[in-house]
Design a protein around this motif. Structure first.
Motif, PDB file in Angstrom:
ATOM      1  N   GLU A 212      -7.321  10.076   2.112  1.00 24.40           N
ATOM      2  CA  GLU A 212      -7.884  10.156   0.748  1.00 24.40           C
ATOM      3  C   GLU A 212      -8.903  11.283   0.708  1.00 24.40           C
TER       4      GLU A 212
ATOM      5  N   ASP B 237      -3.397  12.758  -0.975  1.00 28.68           N
ATOM      6  CA  ASP B 237      -4.116  13.977  -1.347  1.00 28.68           C
ATOM      7  C   ASP B 237      -3.175  15.152  -1.648  1.00 28.68           C
TER       8      ASP B 237
ATOM      9  N   LYS C 221       0.849  -1.205   0.000  1.00 28.18           N
ATOM     10  CA  LYS C 221       0.000   0.000   0.000  1.00 28.18           C
ATOM     11  C   LYS C 221       0.881   1.251   0.000  1.00 28.18           C
TER      12      LYS C 221
ATOM     13  N   ASP D  45     -12.481  13.014  -0.415  1.00 24.92           N
ATOM     14  CA  ASP D  45     -13.816  12.440  -0.637  1.00 24.92           C
ATOM     15  C   ASP D  45     -14.649  13.349  -1.537  1.00 24.92           C
TER      16      ASP D  45
ATOM     17  N   THR E 124     -13.583   9.375  -9.349  1.00 27.13           N
ATOM     18  CA  THR E 124     -12.757   8.268  -9.852  1.00 27.13           C
ATOM     19  C   THR E 124     -11.259   8.570  -9.703  1.00 27.13           C
ATOM     20  N   LYS E 125     -10.931   9.733  -9.209  1.00 26.86           N
ATOM     21  CA  LYS E 125      -9.502  10.120  -9.118  1.00 26.86           C
ATOM     22  C   LYS E 125      -8.882   9.659  -7.801  1.00 26.86           C
ATOM     23  N   VAL E 126      -7.749   8.985  -7.914  1.00 27.26           N
ATOM     24  CA  VAL E 126      -7.008   8.616  -6.702  1.00 27.26           C
ATOM     25  C   VAL E 126      -5.827   9.580  -6.605  1.00 27.26           C
TER      26      VAL E 126
ATOM     27  N   ILE F 225       1.530   4.587  -2.798  1.00 30.20           N
ATOM     28  CA  ILE F 225       1.348   6.010  -2.457  1.00 30.20           C
ATOM     29  C   ILE F 225       2.666   6.774  -2.636  1.00 30.20           C
TER      30      ILE F 225
END
Ligand code: HXC
Length: 514
Positions: free
Chosen positions: A58, A74, A13, A60, A68-70, A17
């Motif tokens: 993340e 942030d 994970k 929201d 749909t954007k990751v 990132i």
């Protein structure tokens, strides 16, 4: 799931990132001569000292395709770490992730680390590299900025706050750096403005490049928004590290004490200031002749160069120096130099740093330009700052101390604790030429040879006032000292001021001239 599998899951994970905005965005960042946000933090902090928080945060947001954007982390990295062993809190906006734009969760990460910094009473460093308010998140982004500005204000004078501009910083976003104590910029990388070139073109029809409008040089030399200029990010980080060594963690502490050192012998204090008061010299060499290891760390070197401000050490302790610079405009005070010095004095006062002033100035810069620019209120800031400051304050009059300048530059009357003067000091209402022309105007005009009479009257005035002894006779200065004795007198003055107590009337806050 066995523990090692969970560990592998965590590692995976994190790995994702840690890629930030991905290869392409990182390549674009590198091509612009910029480090990534993570590289910046790791370069600035002591090795292995960075501890990151909120990596898994993340956003929201749901509008304009955001659902749909990751966005990795942030778009901002926060954490704590050390610089030369001293703790600091830090955030760095990641331009590779949605242009480092500030949405709600991005802002929450920044405000979280600001809250840590204030609660733990440690310095805060913010690395800004952002397209500003995240347009898709509307008012939530604006709210985020408001929360940051509020915290900058509340933390002001409690913990040192440092802003580093390493990319765009536009719109209202520039107000966070402006509320902090020190702003660092790098040539060709930093850009700061309220309205960009496109808006200027639309509204005013003027063409201007980003660099000309709000580049590093502009803010270091002209606007005064930046305090430290460098030509690379590495140089910038070295400057930040050095600054951290001079300032305390918070307003209840003193800066860390270093091993005392003598000034370097090449700075001969007797030989720096010319005897002829019309001749200039670089006052920084006087500071170097006084401070430990001749190490003077100048602040705002390129702005309002008629006054010099910065940090040095005396017997290992940090001192804030404010010195008139006869190399520029004969060292006069004007709007910009008053602002520059006043803010520095207030920083030193807030953070328990004794102030030493080196005075050599012929007064305030005359002229309609200055009067119309508000030299009265700007000049008043300096009077206010010195009067308000309760840290140990020591003034050394090197040469000229005329008129309003005499009072403004940390005089006895504004509660300097110690005032020393060198034997060549001239303390008077104004320079002998001006004074003679005014008070002996009649005699000069009526004389058979007015020029001869003028010279005679100038000499008379000089003999009477162009020395330190009239002020010494009134006790306005404490000692007339030889230049060679200055460091000894300063060290002793600092030593005896260690328990300085000042009682002032209670008030909510003063209202300094703006
Ligand atoms: C959302 C943004 C963004 C923003 C950039 N991006 N700024 N996303 N909100 N404000 C995204 C882009 O869409 C792009 O996404 C990625 O970041 C990289 O941007 P580029 O434009 O490709 O980069 P570049 O060419 O280097 O230009 C940088 C830039 C430009 C000059 C900063 O992005 C720009 O002008 N951005 C808008 C600046 C602005 O007007 N901001 C609002 C200011 S007002 P993709 O997905 O394509 O990679 C403000 C109010 C604050 O901030 C008020 C506080 C009180």
């Amino acid at each position: 799931m066995p523990q090692n599998k969970k560990i592998l899951e965590l590692q995976k994970k994190k790995e994702g990132i840690l890629q930030g905005g991905g290869e392409q965005a990182i390549a674009k960042q590198v091509a612009m001569g910029k480090m990534t946000a993570r590289e910046r933090i790791l370069t600035l902090l002591d090795e292995d000292s960075f501890h990151e928080y909120d990596l898994f945060v993340e956003h929201d947001a749901r509008d304009f395709g955001m659902d749909t954007k990751v966005l990795a982390g942030d778009g901002v990295i926060i954490g704590t770490g050390n610089i030369y062993g001293s703790p600091v809190a830090i955030f760095a906006q990641d331009f590779t992730v949605a242009g480092g734009s500030l949405g709600l969760m991005h802002a929450r990460k920044i405000t979280k680390i600001m809250d840590y910094a204030l609660t733990m009473r440690i310095p805060l460093i913010g690395i800004n590299d952002s397209g500003g308010a995240r347009i898709q998140e509307g008012v939530n982004s604006l709210a985020g900025y408001g929360e940051i500005f509020f915290r900058n204000t509340i933390a002001s004078g409690v913990i040192p706050q440092i802003s580093v501009i390493l990319g765009p910083c536009a719109g209202g976003a520039v107000y966070s750096p402006a509320l902090t104590d020190f702003v660092f910029v790098v040539e060709n990388i930093s850009k700061m403005f309220i309205t960009g070139p496109e808006v200027i073109k639309t509204v005013l029809g003027e063409d201007i490049s980003m660099e000309e409008l709000g580049g590093a040089r502009v803010h270091s030399e002209i606007s005064g928004n930046a305090h430290f200029f460098s030509t690379s990010e590495t140089e910038c980080f070295d400057q930040i590290k050095k600054l951290i060594t001079f300032i305390p963690w918070n307003n209840k502490r003193k800066a860390l004490r270093f091993e005392p050192k003598l000034p370097k012998p090449e700075y001969r204090i007797n030989e720096i200031v010319p005897e002829n008061p019309a001749n200039p010299y670089d006052v920084r060499n006087v500071i170097r002749a006084l401070v430990d290891d001749s190490d003077f760390f100048e602040v705002m070197e390129l702005f309002a160069q008629n006054i010099v401000i910065g940090f040095g050490r005396l017997n290992g302790d940090t001192i804030g120096f404010v010195a008139n610079q006869p190399l520029y405009l004969a060292g006069v005070l004007d709007c910009d130099s008053s602002d520059k010095a006043a803010r520095f004095v207030r920083f030193c006062d807030a953070f328990n740093i004794p102030i030493v002033t080196l005075e050599d100035l012929p007064g305030y810069l005359p002229g309609a330009d200055q009067e119309h620019a508000g030299v009265i209120r700007h000049g008043a800031k300096l009077l206010y700052a010195f009067s308000e400051a309760t840290v140990p304050k020591i003034n050394v009059i090197l040469r000229k101390a005329y008129g309003g300048g005499y009072i403004a530059m940390n005089s006895r009357h504004l509660r300097a604790d110690f005032v020393f003067a060198w034997p060549g000091a001239e303390i008077a209402v104004m320079g002998p030429e001006g004074a003679a022309n005014i008070i002996f105007r009649k005699e000069i005009m009526e004389a058979a040879d007015p020029d001869k009479m003028r010279q005679q009257k100038i000499k008379e005035y000089k003999d009477k006032f162009s020395n330190p002894y009239v002020a010494a006779a009134k006790g306005y200065i404490d000692s007339v000292i030889e230049p060679e004795e200055t460091r000894r007198f300063l060290l002793h003055a600092i030593e005896v001021s260690i328990n300085k107590v000042v009682n002032r009337p209670d008030k909510k806050h003063g209202i300094p001239p703006f």
